[in-house]
Design a protein around this motif. Sequence first.
Motif, PDB file in Angstrom:
ATOM      1  N   SER A 186       0.852  -1.183   0.000  1.00  0.00           N
ATOM      2  CA  SER A 186       0.000   0.000   0.000  1.00  0.00           C
ATOM      3  C   SER A 186       0.888   1.233   0.000  1.00  0.00           C
ATOM      4  N   LEU A 187       0.299   2.340  -0.360  1.00  0.00           N
ATOM      5  CA  LEU A 187       1.046   3.582  -0.377  1.00  0.00           C
ATOM      6  C   LEU A 187       0.174   4.674   0.211  1.00  0.00           C
ATOM      7  N   GLN A 188       0.765   5.443   1.098  1.00  0.00           N
ATOM      8  CA  GLN A 188       0.045   6.531   1.735  1.00  0.00           C
ATOM      9  C   GLN A 188       0.633   7.873   1.298  1.00  0.00           C
ATOM     10  N   TRP A 189      -0.230   8.863   1.229  1.00  0.00           N
ATOM     11  CA  TRP A 189       0.198  10.245   1.058  1.00  0.00           C
ATOM     12  C   TRP A 189      -0.140  10.998   2.345  1.00  0.00           C
ATOM     13  N   TYR A 190       0.847  11.712   2.841  1.00  0.00           N
ATOM     14  CA  TYR A 190       0.681  12.510   4.042  1.00  0.00           C
ATOM     15  C   TYR A 190       1.003  13.965   3.716  1.00  0.00           C
ATOM     16  N   ARG A 191       0.456  14.832   4.554  1.00  0.00           N
ATOM     17  CA  ARG A 191       0.853  16.235   4.502  1.00  0.00           C
ATOM     18  C   ARG A 191       1.411  16.602   5.866  1.00  0.00           C
ATOM     19  N   GLN A 192       2.531  17.306   5.873  1.00  0.00           N
ATOM     20  CA  GLN A 192       3.178  17.647   7.131  1.00  0.00           C
ATOM     21  C   GLN A 192       3.400  19.141   7.208  1.00  0.00           C
ATOM     22  N   GLU A 193       2.932  19.726   8.303  1.00  0.00           N
ATOM     23  CA  GLU A 193       3.185  21.141   8.576  1.00  0.00           C
ATOM     24  C   GLU A 193       4.447  21.242   9.433  1.00  0.00           C
ATOM     25  N   PRO A 194       5.149  22.366   9.380  1.00  0.00           N
ATOM     26  CA  PRO A 194       6.384  22.518  10.162  1.00  0.00           C
ATOM     27  C   PRO A 194       6.156  22.240  11.644  1.00  0.00           C
ATOM     28  N   GLY A 195       7.007  21.402  12.215  1.00  0.00           N
ATOM     29  CA  GLY A 195       6.931  21.116  13.644  1.00  0.00           C
ATOM     30  C   GLY A 195       5.808  20.190  14.051  1.00  0.00           C
ATOM     31  N   GLU A 196       5.127  19.595  13.082  1.00  0.00           N
ATOM     32  CA  GLU A 196       4.027  18.700  13.398  1.00  0.00           C
ATOM     33  C   GLU A 196       4.234  17.337  12.744  1.00  0.00           C
ATOM     34  N   GLY A 197       3.379  16.393  13.113  1.00  0.00           N
ATOM     35  CA  GLY A 197       3.473  15.063  12.550  1.00  0.00           C
ATOM     36  C   GLY A 197       2.783  14.956  11.207  1.00  0.00           C
ATOM     37  N   PRO A 198       3.120  13.930  10.425  1.00  0.00           N
ATOM     38  CA  PRO A 198       2.444  13.714   9.145  1.00  0.00           C
ATOM     39  C   PRO A 198       0.962  13.415   9.357  1.00  0.00           C
ATOM     40  N   VAL A 199       0.123  14.039   8.549  1.00  0.00           N
ATOM     41  CA  VAL A 199      -1.323  13.822   8.618  1.00  0.00           C
ATOM     42  C   VAL A 199      -1.741  13.051   7.374  1.00  0.00           C
ATOM     43  N   LEU A 200      -2.410  11.941   7.582  1.00  0.00           N
ATOM     44  CA  LEU A 200      -2.785  11.070   6.472  1.00  0.00           C
ATOM     45  C   LEU A 200      -3.802  11.742   5.554  1.00  0.00           C
ATOM     46  N   LEU A 201      -3.510  11.700   4.243  1.00  0.00           N
ATOM     47  CA  LEU A 201      -4.452  12.196   3.249  1.00  0.00           C
ATOM     48  C   LEU A 201      -5.215  11.047   2.614  1.00  0.00           C
ATOM     49  N   VAL A 202      -4.479  10.017   2.192  1.00  0.00           N
ATOM     50  CA  VAL A 202      -5.122   8.916   1.487  1.00  0.00           C
ATOM     51  C   VAL A 202      -4.245   7.680   1.529  1.00  0.00           C
ATOM     52  N   THR A 203      -4.871   6.522   1.384  1.00  0.00           N
ATOM     53  CA  THR A 203      -4.173   5.254   1.201  1.00  0.00           C
ATOM     54  C   THR A 203      -4.637   4.637  -0.108  1.00  0.00           C
ATOM     55  N   VAL A 204      -3.688   4.182  -0.917  1.00  0.00           N
ATOM     56  CA  VAL A 204      -4.030   3.431  -2.121  1.00  0.00           C
ATOM     57  C   VAL A 204      -3.433   2.039  -1.994  1.00  0.00           C
ATOM     58  N   VAL A 205      -4.202   1.066  -2.444  1.00  0.00           N
ATOM     59  CA  VAL A 205      -3.836  -0.326  -2.204  1.00  0.00           C
ATOM     60  C   VAL A 205      -3.763  -1.136  -3.506  1.00  0.00           C
ATOM     61  N   THR A 206      -4.691  -0.895  -4.388  1.00  0.00           N
ATOM     62  CA  THR A 206      -4.797  -1.709  -5.601  1.00  0.00           C
ATOM     63  C   THR A 206      -4.048  -1.051  -6.751  1.00  0.00           C
ATOM     64  N   GLY A 207      -3.301  -1.826  -7.519  1.00  0.00           N
ATOM     65  CA  GLY A 207      -2.608  -1.296  -8.687  1.00  0.00           C
ATOM     66  C   GLY A 207      -3.584  -0.631  -9.638  1.00  0.00           C
ATOM     67  N   GLY A 208      -3.245   0.607 -10.061  1.00  0.00           N
ATOM     68  CA  GLY A 208      -4.130   1.345 -10.960  1.00  0.00           C
ATOM     69  C   GLY A 208      -5.212   2.131 -10.258  1.00  0.00           C
ATOM     70  N   GLU A 209      -5.279   2.002  -8.946  1.00  0.00           N
ATOM     71  CA  GLU A 209      -6.334   2.677  -8.174  1.00  0.00           C
ATOM     72  C   GLU A 209      -6.203   4.186  -8.255  1.00  0.00           C
ATOM     73  N   VAL A 210      -7.343   4.846  -8.382  1.00  0.00           N
ATOM     74  CA  VAL A 210      -7.403   6.310  -8.377  1.00  0.00           C
ATOM     75  C   VAL A 210      -8.358   6.730  -7.271  1.00  0.00           C
ATOM     76  N   LYS A 211      -7.896   7.654  -6.432  1.00  0.00           N
ATOM     77  CA  LYS A 211      -8.761   8.195  -5.378  1.00  0.00           C
ATOM     78  C   LYS A 211      -8.771   9.702  -5.475  1.00  0.00           C
ATOM     79  N   LYS A 212      -9.949  10.271  -5.206  1.00  0.00           N
ATOM     80  CA  LYS A 212     -10.065  11.726  -5.250  1.00  0.00           C
ATOM     81  C   LYS A 212     -10.458  12.249  -3.885  1.00  0.00           C
TER      82      LYS A 212
END
Lengths: 113, 112
Positions: free
Chosen positions: B31-57
Motif C-alpha cells: 500500500s502507499l500513503q500520502w501525508y501532509r506535514q506542517e512545520p513542527g508537526e506530525g504527518p497527517v494522512l491524506l489517502v491510502t491506495v492499495v490496488t494497482g491502478g487505483e485512483v482516489k479523489k
Amino acid sequence: EPEVTQTPSHQVTQMGQEVILRCVPISNHLYFYWYRQILGQKVEFLVSFYNNEISEKSEIFDDQFSVERPDGSNFTLKIRSTKLEDSAMYFCASRSTENTEAFFGQGTRLTVV
Amino acid sequence: TQLLEQSPQFLSIQEGENLTVYCNSSSVFSSLQWYRQEPGEGPVLLVTVVTGGEVKKLKRLTFQFGDARKDSSLHITAAQPGDTGLYLCAGAVWTNAGKSTFGDGTTLTVKP
C-alpha cells in the motif's frame, strides 16, 4: 476522532542524559512504531512493536534505544545516553492491523545540548 | 532496501495552477500513503491506495497508484494558498512488519 498523542511536545536534555518519550497509540491498534526526522531530512523508521515485542528495528536503533509498552495504553521510547546527533523530531505511529494505514502523533522535538 | 523518490523536491506555483507530484520506487509496495506535514508537526494522512491502478479523489486532490504498485502520483487541480505544505509519500509492505518507507517529500508553495 481517535488520535495518537505524544508527550512532551518538546524536550531539551543534556548530552549523556536519559530521556523517555511517551506515546498513547489509538486504543484498538495493535502495531506500534517509532520514527524520527532530523531537521530537513526524511522521516526514518526506528522500530516496530507488536504483541509485546520488537518485530523489526533499523540500524539507527542501537543498544542506546529501547521501547516498552508498560501498560495497555502507553508506548515509550527510551534513549539511555543521548548524543547531539539524537536531536530530531520523534514520531510515534500506530495501525490497527498490518495492512492498514499508519496514523502518526504530533511528535516530540528532542534537543540534545 | 526499499527507497521512494519524490519529485520535484520543491515546487512554487501561482494560485489556480495545476500540479503533479511523483513518487517512484523500484520496489513493490502493498500500500502507499500520502501525508501532509506542517512545520513542527506530525504527518497527517491524506489517502491510502492499495490496488494497482487505483485512483482516489479528495476534493481537488487526485491520487493514483501505479499498475505495478511501484509508483504513485498526486495531482492538485486549481491549487490554493491553503495547499502550501510538505507532501510525503510512504510505502508499506505488509509482510515487513508494516513499517513505512518515506520519500524525501515535496515542498509546495502556492502564491496568491
